[in-house]
Motif scaffolding. Structure first.
Motif, PDB file in Angstrom:
ATOM      1  N   VAL A  86       0.866  -1.174   0.000  1.00 27.52           N
ATOM      2  CA  VAL A  86       0.000   0.000   0.000  1.00 27.52           C
ATOM      3  C   VAL A  86       0.909   1.232   0.000  1.00 27.52           C
ATOM      4  N   ALA A  87       0.582   2.199  -0.866  1.00 27.99           N
ATOM      5  CA  ALA A  87       1.318   3.459  -0.921  1.00 27.99           C
ATOM      6  C   ALA A  87       0.338   4.590  -0.661  1.00 27.99           C
ATOM      7  N   ALA A  88       0.689   5.482   0.266  1.00 23.98           N
ATOM      8  CA  ALA A  88      -0.180   6.609   0.608  1.00 23.98           C
ATOM      9  C   ALA A  88       0.672   7.853   0.791  1.00 23.98           C
ATOM     10  N   ILE A  89       0.152   8.974   0.330  1.00 28.74           N
ATOM     11  CA  ILE A  89       0.890  10.221   0.458  1.00 28.74           C
ATOM     12  C   ILE A  89       0.021  11.297   1.082  1.00 28.74           C
ATOM     13  N   SER A  90       0.650  12.125   1.886  1.00 25.40           N
ATOM     14  CA  SER A  90       0.038  13.308   2.471  1.00 25.40           C
ATOM     15  C   SER A  90      -1.220  12.951   3.276  1.00 25.40           C
ATOM     16  N   HIS A  91      -2.363  13.557   2.944  1.00 19.18           N
ATOM     17  CA  HIS A  91      -3.617  13.279   3.659  1.00 19.18           C
ATOM     18  C   HIS A  91      -4.124  11.855   3.417  1.00 19.18           C
ATOM     19  N   GLY A  92      -3.653  11.192   2.352  1.00 16.67           N
ATOM     20  CA  GLY A  92      -4.061   9.823   2.066  1.00 16.67           C
ATOM     21  C   GLY A  92      -3.739   8.867   3.200  1.00 16.67           C
ATOM     22  N   LYS A 136       3.451   0.186  12.734  1.00 13.75           N
ATOM     23  CA  LYS A 136       4.085   0.710  11.524  1.00 13.75           C
ATOM     24  C   LYS A 136       4.845   1.998  11.824  1.00 13.75           C
ATOM     25  N   VAL A 137       5.764   2.354  10.941  1.00 10.67           N
ATOM     26  CA  VAL A 137       6.461   3.638  10.961  1.00 10.67           C
ATOM     27  C   VAL A 137       6.054   4.343   9.676  1.00 10.67           C
ATOM     28  N   VAL A 138       5.487   5.547   9.817  1.00  5.42           N
ATOM     29  CA  VAL A 138       4.957   6.244   8.647  1.00  5.42           C
ATOM     30  C   VAL A 138       5.315   7.731   8.674  1.00  5.42           C
ATOM     31  N   THR A 139       5.203   8.336   7.512  1.00  3.97           N
ATOM     32  CA  THR A 139       5.237   9.777   7.401  1.00  3.97           C
ATOM     33  C   THR A 139       3.929  10.198   6.740  1.00  3.97           C
ATOM     34  N   GLN A 170       8.842   7.139   3.563  1.00  8.71           N
ATOM     35  CA  GLN A 170       9.116   6.104   4.563  1.00  8.71           C
ATOM     36  C   GLN A 170       8.672   4.741   4.034  1.00  8.71           C
ATOM     37  N   PHE A 171       9.575   3.763   4.049  1.00 11.78           N
ATOM     38  CA  PHE A 171       9.242   2.361   3.774  1.00 11.78           C
ATOM     39  C   PHE A 171       9.004   1.689   5.115  1.00 11.78           C
ATOM     40  N   CYS A 172       7.992   0.821   5.195  1.00 21.40           N
ATOM     41  CA  CYS A 172       7.772   0.075   6.430  1.00 21.40           C
ATOM     42  C   CYS A 172       7.224  -1.313   6.107  1.00 21.40           C
ATOM     43  N   PRO A 173       8.089  -2.342   6.178  1.00 18.11           N
ATOM     44  CA  PRO A 173       7.643  -3.711   5.901  1.00 18.11           C
ATOM     45  C   PRO A 173       7.085  -4.444   7.129  1.00 18.11           C
ATOM     46  N   GLN A 192       4.789  -5.866  10.221  1.00 14.34           N
ATOM     47  CA  GLN A 192       3.425  -6.377  10.343  1.00 14.34           C
ATOM     48  C   GLN A 192       2.967  -7.175   9.113  1.00 14.34           C
ATOM     49  N   GLY A 193       3.902  -7.647   8.293  1.00 15.47           N
ATOM     50  CA  GLY A 193       3.571  -8.554   7.199  1.00 15.47           C
ATOM     51  C   GLY A 193       3.099  -7.912   5.900  1.00 15.47           C
ATOM     52  N   TRP A 194       3.212  -6.594   5.779  1.00 12.75           N
ATOM     53  CA  TRP A 194       2.848  -5.936   4.516  1.00 12.75           C
ATOM     54  C   TRP A 194       3.670  -4.672   4.350  1.00 12.75           C
ATOM     55  N   MET A 195       3.985  -4.348   3.099  1.00 15.63           N
ATOM     56  CA  MET A 195       4.819  -3.185   2.804  1.00 15.63           C
ATOM     57  C   MET A 195       3.948  -1.937   2.715  1.00 15.63           C
ATOM     58  N   LEU A 196       4.338  -0.916   3.452  1.00 13.97           N
ATOM     59  CA  LEU A 196       3.690   0.381   3.407  1.00 13.97           C
ATOM     60  C   LEU A 196       4.719   1.413   2.982  1.00 13.97           C
ATOM     61  N   ILE A 197       4.362   2.190   1.957  1.00 17.64           N
ATOM     62  CA  ILE A 197       5.201   3.277   1.485  1.00 17.64           C
ATOM     63  C   ILE A 197       4.406   4.551   1.712  1.00 17.64           C
ATOM     64  N   THR A 198       4.966   5.490   2.481  1.00 13.41           N
ATOM     65  CA  THR A 198       4.250   6.732   2.744  1.00 13.41           C
ATOM     66  C   THR A 198       5.116   7.918   2.332  1.00 13.41           C
ATOM     67  N   GLY A 199       4.423   8.971   1.903  1.00 18.84           N
ATOM     68  CA  GLY A 199       5.087  10.205   1.519  1.00 18.84           C
ATOM     69  C   GLY A 199       4.498  11.364   2.307  1.00 18.84           C
ATOM     70  N   LYS A 200       5.332  12.359   2.590  1.00 16.70           N
ATOM     71  CA  LYS A 200       4.926  13.456   3.453  1.00 16.70           C
ATOM     72  C   LYS A 200       3.994  14.447   2.751  1.00 16.70           C
ATOM     73  N   THR A 201       4.440  15.042   1.644  1.00 19.64           N
ATOM     74  CA  THR A 201       3.637  16.065   0.968  1.00 19.64           C
ATOM     75  C   THR A 201       3.846  15.999  -0.540  1.00 19.64           C
ATOM     76  N   THR A 202       3.103  16.809  -1.257  1.00 17.53           N
ATOM     77  CA  THR A 202       3.221  16.899  -2.711  1.00 17.53           C
ATOM     78  C   THR A 202       4.641  17.278  -3.126  1.00 17.53           C
ATOM     79  N   VAL A 203       5.315  18.048  -2.319  1.00 18.44           N
ATOM     80  CA  VAL A 203       6.695  18.438  -2.616  1.00 18.44           C
ATOM     81  C   VAL A 203       7.585  17.205  -2.767  1.00 18.44           C
ATOM     82  N   ASP A 204       7.239  16.122  -2.081  1.00 16.74           N
ATOM     83  CA  ASP A 204       8.047  14.906  -2.065  1.00 16.74           C
ATOM     84  C   ASP A 204       7.632  13.895  -3.135  1.00 16.74           C
TER      85      ASP A 204
END
Length: 184
Positions: free
Chosen positions: A110-116, A129-132, A154-157, A159-171
């Motif tokens: 799952v990949a989520a950015i900003s307010h997502g 999880k560890v997220v931004t 931030q990558f966070c594998p 809890q058995g699933w990969m999470l990719i999070t981004g801080k803002t549109t700038v990123d």
């Protein structure tokens, strides 16, 4: 990034209005450029109206499938673009939250950015999880059992699933590259 995803179908979950235009377009194009097949999923069949810094864009996007009709096993990953209005609507929608929980239960990235990232809070999947994210979500993320990191991406594998999070549109450039890498 040519053909790195090799035809995998990737879900983009958005509300009928309020998704941040640049976050939808940049991630969508990155999936296509990497050989993936993006599909726009929403909670309504009407075309999606994106926003640019909170102002409705003139361009609309056709919905491929309703959230309640999606079969998670047919897809490789889930993308949650930001946009405060879109994220808030999905956070209050049972079908959208069920879809997120199903992707996580299936162990799919799952990949989520900003307010997502807020959608993940209400789906109840962030414990451990560890997220931004958009900094305004920090306390909600902590209350959901995750650790907020002041990072662009931030990558966070855990809890058995990969999470990719981004801080803002700038990123977006860094987030897009991390997302495609995780989806391979």
């Amino acid at each position: 990034m040519t053909n790195e995803i090799n035809g995998k179908k990737i879900v983009f979950l958005v509300a009928p209005s309020g998704v941040e235009h640049s976050e939808l377009i940049a991630t969508w194009e990155a999936v296509r450029a990497a050989g993936g097949t993006p599909e726009l999923v929403s909670t309504d069949v009407d075309p999606v109206v994106a926003v640019m810094a909170g102002v409705p864009a003139t361009e609309t996007f056709a919905v491929d499938l309703l959230a309640g009709d999606l079969v998670v096993n047919d897809y490789a990953a889930l993308v949650l673009p930001g946009g405060e209005e879109s994220a808030d609507a999905l956070r209050a929608n049972a079908e959208a939250l069920r879809l997120v929980v199903d992707f996580v239960a299936a162990g799919k990235p799952v990949a989520a950015i900003s307010h997502g990232v807020g959608i993940l809070v209400d789906a109840g999947v962030l414990a451990g999880k560890v997220v931004t994210s958009w900094p305004g979500l920090t306390q909600e993320i902590i209350d959901a059992g995750a650790r907020w990191a002041d990072q662009d991406v931030q990558f966070c594998p855990e809890q058995g699933w990969m999470l990719i999070t981004g801080k803002t549109t700038v990123d977006l450039p860094e987030f897009v590259q991390a997302m495609v890498t995780a989806f391979i």
